[in-house]
Design an enzyme around this catalytic site. Structure first.
Site, mmCIF file in Angstrom:
data_model
loop_
_atom_site.group_PDB
_atom_site.id
_atom_site.type_symbol
_atom_site.label_atom_id
_atom_site.label_comp_id
_atom_site.label_asym_id
_atom_site.label_seq_id
_atom_site.Cartn_x
_atom_site.Cartn_y
_atom_site.Cartn_z
ATOM 1 N N SER A 1 -6.483 -3.832 12.590
ATOM 2 C CA SER A 1 -6.298 -3.055 12.304
ATOM 3 C C SER A 1 -7.178 -2.468 13.088
ATOM 4 O O SER A 1 -7.819 -1.272 13.227
ATOM 5 C CB SER A 1 -6.809 -1.992 11.034
ATOM 6 N N SER A 2 -7.009 -2.809 15.030
ATOM 7 C CA SER A 2 -7.343 -1.805 15.680
ATOM 8 C C SER A 2 -7.338 -0.159 15.238
ATOM 9 O O SER A 2 -8.123 0.697 15.983
ATOM 10 C CB SER A 2 -7.244 -2.063 16.852
ATOM 11 N N ASP B 1 -5.551 0.239 5.993
ATOM 12 C CA ASP B 1 -6.422 -0.165 6.422
ATOM 13 C C ASP B 1 -7.490 0.952 7.268
ATOM 14 O O ASP B 1 -8.710 0.498 7.315
ATOM 15 C CB ASP B 1 -5.676 0.000 8.320
ATOM 16 N N ASP C 1 1.012 -1.128 0.202
ATOM 17 C CA ASP C 1 0.285 -0.197 -0.178
ATOM 18 C C ASP C 1 0.737 1.327 -0.271
ATOM 19 O O ASP C 1 0.828 2.340 -0.660
ATOM 20 C CB ASP C 1 -1.015 -0.201 1.375
#
Ligand code: ADP
Ligand code: MG
Length: 389
Positions: free
Chosen positions: A128-129, A174, A39
């Site tokens: 991805s909290s 994310d 990404d």
């Protein structure tokens, strides 16, 4: 599960602030089917939001004072909206302050808030909290104070918060997945232009199973930032060698191989992984569209091997989890997911065989490392949203 979380958060809020929250928001974690560490390398990724959430109960406080309660950590933080916001020593607070700092620059309409939040997304496990936290806050403020932000704005604000207040130079995947998630769909995202398209995530007789190694990715921040420097150096060398190359996407495997000596062994390996991974995502989308799950699974294994050997962001425990299912005929694919150095593996598993697989791998994993494995049978869900009863 969602309802239970929402009820708990409402209760926490009421016991802390003696009134029900005016609003409840849900912000999901995410998986990524394939396309890891690209990404920020001009690639495409294939994420989806999942049915694990941070749930926020929020009300206006009636003053410029803000109170944040992180129920899962049992910590409270207060600040005044009129204060100059700066990164603090308390890490979880930084994700939130980094967002509010930007919103203050964009609008004079913000007001103080009381927030209580709790989550079913394990922290630091590659689901991805952090993005769920940032995007949930931006989404909530946007809704409550009419900021007119687009979904893309919200994702970018979340990412910038992580860059500026947390110190992780993360890509956009994310946050994008958390905000743009759609039921039963994966998102093919072009990380350079933020153009995206949804593809139907129908794995037919297969399902996605996550195995959490319960190894927290504590080396991620340093490892991540070092990788970014390495690929930056690599790309500069490739650009010099090939004037047509502007990004990794313009570059093929042969061109990288031809520059092996100039790149040096480490940077060569990093660059090779990147160009191969960009291609794998495109191949994976074709495989998904054709319901060729054997192909999709093989690509996942190839991604894992690249992450482990060339990009060197896996760890012994995750390698073990992938190897444990590699020759199992009910598992078509498996790989490390997320930034690495711990977290979860994502597996494409024949429906109905999940429980036996979980039992077997859990036993082997416990014997080898003395750690309990945590399995998640996940569903693909919609992105950050206001919760309505
Ligand atoms: P990941 O995004 O893969 O879960 P990160 O290391 O990027 O891992 O982000 C995890 C951090 O986000 C936690 O250490 C914490 O600071 C913050 N965070 C996430 N969820 C919560 C939560 N429920 N309560 C408080 N802080 C949280
Ligand atoms: Mg994160």
């Amino acid at each position: 599960m969602k309802k239970k979380l929402v009820n708990q958060v409402k209760q926490y809020f009421e016991s802390a602030f003696a009134t029900a929250p005016q609003h409840v928001f849900l912000s999901p974690g995410r998986i990524n089917v394939i396309g890891e560490h690209v990404d920020y390398n001009d690639g495409f990724v294939l994420p989806a939001a999942i049915n694990k959430y941070i749930c926020f109960g929020i009300s206006a406080s009636g003053s410029s004072k803000c109170t944040l309660i992180a129920k899962d950590l049992d910590e409270t933080y207060t600040f005044d909206l009129n204060d100059e916001l700066k990164p603090t020593d308390v890490m979880w607070v930084n994700y939130i302050l980094g967002v509010i700092h930007q919103l203050k620059d964009r609008s004079k309409n913000l007001k103080g808030v009381n927030i209580a939040f709790s989550s079913t997304i394990p922290m630091g496990s590659g689901l991805s909290s952090s993005a769920a936290l940032e995007c949930g806050i931006a989404y909530a403020f946007n809704h409550m104070f009419g900021l007119g932000l687009s979904k893309e704005d919200i994702a970018l604000i979340g990412q910038k918060s992580e860059h500026t207040f947390v110190g992780v130079n993360c890509g956009i995947m994310d946050q994008f997945a958390s905000v743009f998630g759609k039921k039963r769909s994966v998102i093919k995202l072009d990380c350079n232009t933020l153009e995206y398209e949804y593809h139907k995530a129908d794995f037919k007789e297969y399902s996605l199973l996550l195995l959490n190694s319960n190894v927290k990715h504590t080396h991620l921040t340093s490892g991540y930032n070092v990788r970014r420097q390495e690929v930056e150096k690599g790309l500069a060398i490739l650009k010099e060698a090939y004037p047509g190359v502007k990004t990794f996407r313009d570059c093929n495997e042969e061109q990288v191989k031809a520059q092996r000596e100039k790149l040096g062994e480490t940077i060569y390996n990093r660059c090779l992984f990147v160009v191969q991974e960009i291609q794998r995502v495109l191949d994976a989308v074709d495989a998904l569209e054709a319901s060729d799950f054997a192909k999709l699974g093989a690509l996942m294994f190839a991604t894992h091997d690249g992450l482990s050997k060339e990009y060197e962001v896996s760890c012994e425990e995750i390698d073990f989890l992938v190897d444990a299912v590699r020759n199992n005929e009910d598992v078509l694919g498996s790989r490390m997911m997320g930034g690495g150095f711990g977290g979860c593996s994502i597996n494409l598993v024949r429906k109905g065989t999940e429980d036996a697989l979980i039992a077997k791998v859990s036993r082997e994993y416990k014997d080898k490392f003395g750690i309990s494995l945590e399995p998640y049978k996940i569903k693909i869900a919609k992105g950050t949203t206001l919760y309505k009863d």
